[in-house]
Design a protein around this motif. Structure first.
Motif, mmCIF file in Angstrom:
data_model
loop_
_atom_site.group_PDB
_atom_site.id
_atom_site.type_symbol
_atom_site.label_atom_id
_atom_site.label_comp_id
_atom_site.label_asym_id
_atom_site.label_seq_id
_atom_site.Cartn_x
_atom_site.Cartn_y
_atom_site.Cartn_z
ATOM 1 N N ILE A 77 10.974 11.143 -0.003
ATOM 2 C CA ILE A 77 11.298 10.683 1.347
ATOM 3 C C ILE A 77 10.266 9.623 1.733
ATOM 4 O O ILE A 77 9.063 9.821 1.555
ATOM 5 N N HIS A 78 10.767 8.494 2.227
ATOM 6 C CA HIS A 78 9.891 7.361 2.529
ATOM 7 C C HIS A 78 9.964 6.966 4.005
ATOM 8 O O HIS A 78 11.011 7.085 4.626
ATOM 9 N N ALA A 79 8.832 6.481 4.502
ATOM 10 C CA ALA A 79 8.820 5.773 5.776
ATOM 11 C C ALA A 79 7.873 4.601 5.613
ATOM 12 O O ALA A 79 6.907 4.675 4.851
ATOM 13 N N CYS A 80 8.167 3.514 6.297
ATOM 14 C CA CYS A 80 7.334 2.326 6.176
ATOM 15 C C CYS A 80 6.774 1.977 7.554
ATOM 16 O O CYS A 80 7.493 2.063 8.557
ATOM 17 N N PHE A 81 5.490 1.638 7.596
ATOM 18 C CA PHE A 81 4.809 1.295 8.852
ATOM 19 C C PHE A 81 4.146 -0.068 8.709
ATOM 20 O O PHE A 81 3.844 -0.504 7.587
ATOM 21 N N GLU A 82 3.871 -0.677 9.856
ATOM 22 C CA GLU A 82 3.214 -1.994 9.804
ATOM 23 C C GLU A 82 2.259 -2.140 10.973
ATOM 24 O O GLU A 82 2.498 -1.629 12.082
ATOM 25 N N LYS A 83 1.152 -2.822 10.731
ATOM 26 C CA LYS A 83 0.256 -3.240 11.802
ATOM 27 C C LYS A 83 -0.445 -4.514 11.362
ATOM 28 O O LYS A 83 -0.925 -4.589 10.221
ATOM 29 N N GLN A 84 -0.495 -5.477 12.225
ATOM 30 C CA GLN A 84 -1.156 -6.762 11.952
ATOM 31 C C GLN A 84 -0.732 -7.379 10.619
ATOM 32 O O GLN A 84 -1.532 -7.946 9.892
ATOM 33 N N THR B 115 0.110 -5.909 7.886
ATOM 34 C CA THR B 115 -0.100 -5.087 6.690
ATOM 35 C C THR B 115 0.864 -3.900 6.725
ATOM 36 O O THR B 115 0.955 -3.197 7.733
ATOM 37 N N TYR B 116 1.573 -3.717 5.630
ATOM 38 C CA TYR B 116 2.573 -2.644 5.553
ATOM 39 C C TYR B 116 2.016 -1.451 4.779
ATOM 40 O O TYR B 116 1.276 -1.632 3.807
ATOM 41 N N ILE B 117 2.405 -0.266 5.236
ATOM 42 C CA ILE B 117 2.078 0.951 4.492
ATOM 43 C C ILE B 117 3.377 1.668 4.171
ATOM 44 O O ILE B 117 4.207 1.901 5.055
ATOM 45 N N LEU B 118 3.549 1.970 2.900
ATOM 46 C CA LEU B 118 4.714 2.751 2.498
ATOM 47 C C LEU B 118 4.256 4.196 2.354
ATOM 48 O O LEU B 118 3.338 4.493 1.575
ATOM 49 N N LEU B 119 4.862 5.072 3.117
ATOM 50 C CA LEU B 119 4.482 6.484 3.125
ATOM 51 C C LEU B 119 5.532 7.281 2.361
ATOM 52 O O LEU B 119 6.729 7.052 2.543
ATOM 53 N N ARG B 120 5.063 8.204 1.523
ATOM 54 C CA ARG B 120 6.004 8.970 0.702
ATOM 55 C C ARG B 120 5.641 10.439 0.712
ATOM 56 O O ARG B 120 4.464 10.804 0.747
ATOM 57 N N ILE C 254 0.868 -1.169 0.000
ATOM 58 C CA ILE C 254 0.000 0.000 0.000
ATOM 59 C C ILE C 254 0.907 1.222 0.000
ATOM 60 O O ILE C 254 1.810 1.314 0.825
ATOM 61 N N LEU C 255 0.704 2.127 -0.924
ATOM 62 C CA LEU C 255 1.589 3.286 -1.045
ATOM 63 C C LEU C 255 0.762 4.561 -0.941
ATOM 64 O O LEU C 255 -0.147 4.784 -1.742
ATOM 65 N N TRP C 256 1.059 5.364 0.083
ATOM 66 C CA TRP C 256 0.344 6.611 0.282
ATOM 67 C C TRP C 256 1.316 7.777 0.170
ATOM 68 O O TRP C 256 2.407 7.741 0.720
ATOM 69 N N GLN C 257 0.853 8.838 -0.509
ATOM 70 C CA GLN C 257 1.695 10.029 -0.609
ATOM 71 C C GLN C 257 1.027 11.181 0.131
ATOM 72 O O GLN C 257 -0.179 11.391 -0.002
ATOM 73 N N ILE C 258 1.822 11.916 0.905
ATOM 74 C CA ILE C 258 1.280 13.048 1.650
ATOM 75 C C ILE C 258 2.134 14.296 1.426
ATOM 76 O O ILE C 258 3.242 14.213 0.899
ATOM 77 N N GLU C 259 1.594 15.441 1.848
ATOM 78 C CA GLU C 259 2.353 16.694 1.792
ATOM 79 C C GLU C 259 3.479 16.636 2.824
ATOM 80 O O GLU C 259 3.308 16.055 3.909
ATOM 81 N N THR C 260 4.591 17.279 2.487
ATOM 82 C CA THR C 260 5.748 17.258 3.384
ATOM 83 C C THR C 260 5.405 17.822 4.773
ATOM 84 O O THR C 260 5.881 17.303 5.787
ATOM 85 N N ILE C 261 4.546 18.842 4.815
ATOM 86 C CA ILE C 261 4.242 19.462 6.121
ATOM 87 C C ILE C 261 3.515 18.508 7.071
ATOM 88 O O ILE C 261 3.467 18.729 8.274
ATOM 89 N N HIS C 262 2.915 17.439 6.529
ATOM 90 C CA HIS C 262 2.166 16.509 7.385
ATOM 91 C C HIS C 262 2.987 15.314 7.873
ATOM 92 O O HIS C 262 2.459 14.416 8.522
ATOM 93 N N TRP C 263 4.268 15.298 7.538
ATOM 94 C CA TRP C 263 5.115 14.131 7.809
ATOM 95 C C TRP C 263 5.080 13.711 9.285
ATOM 96 O O TRP C 263 4.858 12.563 9.622
#
Lengths: 169, 524
Positions: free
Chosen positions: B66-73, B75-80, B29-38
């Motif tokens: 810029i990437h960060a990766c999170f996980e729960k149960q 399921t991984y989320i790749l944040l960009r 799962i790949l989500w992109q957000i604004e830099t100010i919300h990091w």
């Protein structure tokens, strides 16, 4: 305590069980090493292992030299904790630039006469890492090398036969 | 990795604060957000009990991803987030997740991305091999750099100091007394008691991320197999999984089973070595000799069956470069029977040893809270009550075809990390038998397909030390544009600084060995 004694006795001495041809090679090799060491070093050499940037694969195989199968100490070869006690530096890895000064200082701290053995393909030529902003490449680009033991990583047998090569020099 | 319920709830919760762009990606799962919300994202993620997994950056043209990766149960989320600035500034996630601390410092050193509000923004990977205003992973930094003839030592790193009557400092390393990798440890102690430990790593930084750029898939697999020699199978598998996602290549079932066999054999070999070394560090030589003997036997079978004692270069993009013949299957099974019998004898002696009881129990305690806060992985985490294993929770072939238990302990001391390894060996032996039984004749390699330029992949596997996360992106012509791999050691090392507190200095080696972080895997 009984369990320890029982297991030790039932395990026996694995070091001497070299009946198969390939392991017989080791025995022969080891004896030859001992002969050379006796001549040149009066029975013993002290080795200081220095990881100058390796991936730790070579370290695993150097460690194996001390397991009961190879038991390298029976040939008078032992690993020491300080370069000041060493006759031989066994250097692994491409030399990372962050380790360059540490390696030079370790070399300087080793008393003469000393030998440097570059262990593994990275130490021999830079290997998979080569020369870059972070890596000096081969050990010989930083300190004088007397002997190279190739392999990725070299097997314990290759390490033993490499040390033999050094003794023949 | 399917979408599970919590991501929908999480998304709803985020949407009041943060705009999320969902991007199609074959591997995650790949989500992109604004830099100010990091940073805000991290705050909400922590409330929702997501685990911080990894962080890295990438330069594409004039932009920084810029990437960060999170996980729960599972399921991984790749944040960009994408920044157009020449010197991007972004609010630190390390203020929220301690696990992100060193990762952000690495990104800061390598890309010149400033993490605002970082709790400790001293340099980390950079020593003296390149200047402060140069950033090796930027595209305008040549792979050869501009090094001095002799790189000076990193003399003036601002270590934490402590003052007071009777407080003294012990500097150790980078060259250590044993046959181990280089790193520096700075102790503050009173008498024998450790007041503080600070790790200074980065000595074996070999520029792996930089020299990966421009490689072919085969050459990257070889490099990945040398990120950390003891985890050659793990890193190689993670890299190949990531490349296979990016190239849309599916490996044959027989190759998947053989990969499983390789990975479990690597796990057993390393646990045997470590268990012996832990005993050695408390002078229980009987066990050290027995375990190293068993490890040697195990490696000799590796050499017979796979033609390499440490199993290097056996996993290749699209499959495997080795087979397991019927006679090899019989040999492996016979070995397992023998190993079980021998382990039973040795573990009985170990269990009854008062030396081990005295030295290993309660020493090097890591609480479940700290284990979670630092995002620790593998046996370190599982000995402190963290019930996570990629093989079960984000399962992949061949682990999806078998059932197995994941041993978890809650005691958190060295004994616990020792016994968890023993249990993991037992699980691995069962897995090996199951994989061999599942082997059916078939292909070992799928033909490679050149991926489109810009295709990316996230490869996650459970190495013997724990979860390995590899991210990569392809350029045109089958060339690697970016490679990052997060060894579990990166998250386990900081836990060592905590678990040695209030132990005595002479117990540091055994504390260290019970965790056994990879220096090479950490330094890259």
């Amino acid at each position: 305590m009984f369990n320890i004694i029982k297991k030790t006795l039932t395990t026996g001495v694995v070091t001497e069980r070299f009946k198969t041809p390939s392991d017989a090679d080791l025995e022969q090799l080891g004896i030859e090493i001992k002969r050379h060491i006796d001549k040149n070093f009066y029975g013993s050499i002290a080795i200081r292992a220095v990881d100058a940037g390796s991936c730790n694969g070579c370290e695993l195989e150097i460690h194996a030299l001390n397991n009961p199968y190879y038991d390298i100490e029976r040939f008078g070869i032992h690993f020491v904790a300080s370069p000041r006690h060493a006759d031989v530096l066994l250097v692994t890895g491409p030399v990372s630039r962050h380790m360059q000064t540490a390696l030079l200082r370790t070399y300087e701290a080793t008393p003469n006469p000393k030998w440097v053995v570059a262990v593994g393909d990275c130490a021999a030529c830079g290997g998979e890492f080569g020369v870059s902003y972070a890596s000096c490449g081969a050990v010989s680009s930083v300190i004088p090398v007397d002997m190279v033991i190739a392999g990725c990583p070299p097997t314990p047998l290759a390490l033993l036969s490499g040390l033999l090569g050094l003794m023949k020099k | 990795m399917s979408d599970s319920n919590w991501t929908t709830d999480f998304l709803n919760q985020l949407n009041s604060d943060i705009t999320i762009a969902q991007i199609d990606n074959p591997s995650t799962i790949l989500w992109q957000i604004e830099t100010i919300h990091w940073q805000r994202f991290a705050e909400i993620a922590l409330q929702e009990k997501l685990r911080w997994v990894a962080g890295w950056a990438e330069q594409q043209g004039t932009q920084f991803f810029i990437h960060a990766c999170f996980e729960k149960q599972g399921t991984y989320i790749l944040l960009r987030t994408v920044s157009d600035e020449q010197r991007p500034s972004i609010r630190s996630q390390a203020t929220v997740y301690p696990a992100a601390n060193r990762s952000e410092r690495h990104t800061q050193d390598m890309f010149g991305i400033n993490f605002i509000g970082h709790p400790d923004n001293r340099r980390w990977t950079r020593h003296q091999a390149w200047p402060e205003d140069a950033f090796p992973l930027r595209k305008d930094f040549p792979v050869q750099g501009a090094p001095e003839a002799i790189t000076p030592p990193d003399m003036h790193y601002p270590f934490v100091k402590s003052y007071g009557a009777g407080v003294y400092e012990i500097p150790v390393g980078p060259v250590h007394a044993g046959i181990i990798e280089p790193g520096h440890f700075r102790f503050q102690a009173v008498g024998e008691l450790i007041l503080n430990l600070e790790e200074r790593l980065g000595y074996v930084h070999k520029g792996i991320e930089k020299i990966a750029e421009g490689r072919s898939p085969e050459a990257l697999a070889r490099l990945a197999g040398r990120v950390s020699g003891d985890t050659t199978v793990g890193h190689c598998w993670a890299a190949c999984r990531a490349m296979e996602y990016a190239a849309d290549v599916e490996i044959p079932p027989r190759a998947a089973l053989i990969r499983g066999i390789l990975a479990e054999r690597e796990r057993v070999a390393n646990h045997l070595g470590d268990m012996g070394a832990i005993c050695n560090d408390v002078a229980f030589i009987f066990a050290q000799m027995q375990f190293t003997r068993l490890r040697e036997q195990w490696l000799r079978t590796n050499a017979k069956v796979f033609k390499h004692r440490l199993l290097m270069d056996k996993i290749v993009p699209g499959g495997v470069a080795c087979d397991v013949s019927e006679s090899s299957q019989a040999l492996i099974k016979q070995d397992i029977v023998q190993l079980r019998k021998e382990l039973a004898d040795i573990m009985l002696a170990v269990d009854l040893s008062t030396t081990l009881e005295d030295r290993l129990y309660t020493a090097g305690y890591l609480s479940p809270e700290l284990a979670a806060a630092y995002g620790t992985l593998g046996y370190v985490a599982r000995a402190s009550g963290q019930d996570f294993d990629v093989r079960r929770d984000a399962t992949y072939a061949p682990y999806d075809q078998v059932t197995f238990k994941i041993p978890v302990e809650s005691q958190g001391d060295i004994a616990s990390r020792f016994w968890v390894r023993h249990k993991e060996i037992n699980v691995a032996l069962k897995l090996l038998e199951q994989f061999i039984d599942l082997l059916t004749p078939g292909e070992l390699l799928t033909a490679w397909k050149t991926p489109l330029a810009g295709r990316e992949g996230l490869g996650i596997v459970e190495g013997w030390r724990g979860e390995i996360v590899t991210y990569l992106r392809f350029d045109a012509d089958n060339r690697i544009a970016r490679y990052y791999t997060r060894d579990p050691s990166i998250l386990n090392w900081p836990a060592l600084e905590k678990l040695v507190l209030n132990n005595i200095v002479p117990d540091f080696p055994v504390c260290n060995k019970s965790l056994n972080g990879s220096y090479s895997g950490n330094d890259l």
